[in-house]
Design an enzyme around this catalytic site. Structure first.
Site, PDB file in Angstrom:
ATOM      1  N   ASP A  45      33.810   5.589  94.979  1.00  0.00           N
ATOM      2  CA  ASP A  45      34.762   4.684  94.563  1.00  0.00           C
ATOM      3  C   ASP A  45      36.165   5.169  95.580  1.00  0.00           C
ATOM      4  OD1 ASP A  45      35.402   7.234  93.312  1.00  0.00           O
ATOM      5  OD2 ASP A  45      35.517   6.097  91.251  1.00  0.00           O
ATOM      6  N   SER A  46      36.061   6.042  96.413  1.00  0.00           N
ATOM      7  CA  SER A  46      36.985   6.293  97.319  1.00  0.00           C
ATOM      8  C   SER A  46      37.304   5.068  98.055  1.00  0.00           C
ATOM      9  CB  SER A  46      36.676   7.471  98.338  1.00  0.00           C
ATOM     10  OG  SER A  46      35.431   7.409  98.595  1.00  0.00           O
ATOM     11  N   GLU A 181      33.884  18.934  92.902  1.00  0.00           N
ATOM     12  CA  GLU A 181      34.989  18.674  93.631  1.00  0.00           C
ATOM     13  C   GLU A 181      36.079  19.633  93.302  1.00  0.00           C
ATOM     14  OE1 GLU A 181      36.050  14.528  93.977  1.00  0.00           O
ATOM     15  OE2 GLU A 181      37.802  14.974  95.177  1.00  0.00           O
TER      16      GLU A 181
HETATM   17  O1  KIV Z   1      34.359   8.570  95.729  1.00  0.00           O
HETATM   18  C1  KIV Z   1      34.056   9.301  96.572  1.00  0.00           C
HETATM   19  O2  KIV Z   1      34.114   9.289  97.640  1.00  0.00           O
HETATM   20  C2  KIV Z   1      33.491  10.401  95.989  1.00  0.00           C
HETATM   21  C3  KIV Z   1      33.481  11.836  96.856  1.00  0.00           C
HETATM   22  C4  KIV Z   1      34.814  12.590  97.401  1.00  0.00           C
HETATM   23  C5  KIV Z   1      32.515  12.883  96.266  1.00  0.00           C
HETATM   24  O3  KIV Z   1      33.352  10.769  94.805  1.00  0.00           O
END
Ligand code: KIV
Length: 266
Positions: A45-46, A181
């Site tokens: 979701d990044s 994380e």
């Molecule tokens: O949404 C994302 O990219 C993530 C990673 C940072 C692990 O959860």
């Protein structure tokens, strides 16, 4: 190249070999990642921040993740694909099943959910219904407003004990893998030893079973101009994206990245 599965990851952990994972959101980069030997692709979701330009992951919807999961699947048909269940898409069990079904239908092999021991029942029920779960603990960006910012988690004896217990609880509930994380490196190492499933770190030091980064970060792209301590720009010294992806896989597999300076103290 044979298709990667959860068994591939478990064998890597059991043999003490490192797992290389990256976020990915489109078919062309998915193909490039697969060619470079990335073991796992995460439709994180990044994407709300790096693709959509939001200042958090909260606006992302299940349909957004499903759309990008299908794109990645077309570009990398043999990759192991993890797709994020976004903010509030797993607030109730019924909602969790509906959201997970949408992502699995789009091509995901696992769904990732953020939280702690309270996820145990959802993890158990998803796994029983054929949707394996990657549990994301430590800094959980969907909870940024509860955590008071993007801060290292698990510092101090009490927080460390709680995080270790949470990781064991989600693994016992049936989580197939964990993402940790922004957790002190020494604690991440203890958690990795304590659970039998693969543990992938981001800002969790050199001793987890594998590493994940946001692909834009490792390619040196940043909207804000800031770079987190745990990021390395793999474009430096490389002529093109394909070479940078190969350099990332090599550095993770050879234990050159992350180095101790990419981690956090307790
Ligand atoms: O949404 C994302 O990219 C993530 C990673 C940072 C692990 O959860």
């Amino acid at each position: 190249m044979p298709a990667k599965t959860l068994t591939t990851l478990q064998k890597l952990k059991d043999k003490g070999e490192k797992i290389a994972m990256l976020t990915c959101y489109d078919a062309t980069l998915a193909h490039a990642c697969e060619e470079a030997g990335i073991d796992v692709l995460l439709i994180g979701d990044s994407l709300g921040m790096v693709l959509q330009g939001h200042d958090s992951t909260l606006p992302v919807t299940v349909s957004d993740i499903a759309y990008h999961t299908a794109c990645v699947k077309r570009g990398a048909p043999g990759a192991l694909i993890v797709a994020d269940l976004p903010f509030m898409a797993y607030a109730t069990l019924e909602q969790t099943f509906t959201s997970a079904a949408q992502l699995m239908r789009a091509g995901a092999h696992l769904v990732k959910i953020e939280g702690a021991a309270w996820l145990a029942e959802s993890i158990r029920q998803l796994a029983e219904r054929g949707a394996p779960v990657c549990a994301h603990l430590g800094l959980t960006p969907q909870a940024v407003n509860v955590l008071g910012g993007y801060k290292v988690q698990g510092r101090g004896d009490e927080q460390a004990r709680q995080l270790l217990e949470d990781c064991v609880a989600v693994a016992e509930a049936g989580a197939a893998m964990l993402v940790l994380e922004c957790v002190p490196s020494e604690l991440a190492a203890r958690i990795t030893q304590a659970v039998s499933v693969p543990v992938i770190g981001i800002g969790a030091g050199p001793d987890t079973d594998g590493q994940v980064l946001v692909i834009h970060d490792m390619l040196g792209l940043s909207l804000s101009g800031r770079t987190a301590k745990f990021v390395r720009n793999f474009m430096q010294g490389e002529g093109n994206i394909q070479a940078a992806l190969r350099a990332y896989v090599k550095a993770v597999k050879n234990r050159e990245f992350p180095a101790p300076e990419h981690g956090f103290s307790a």
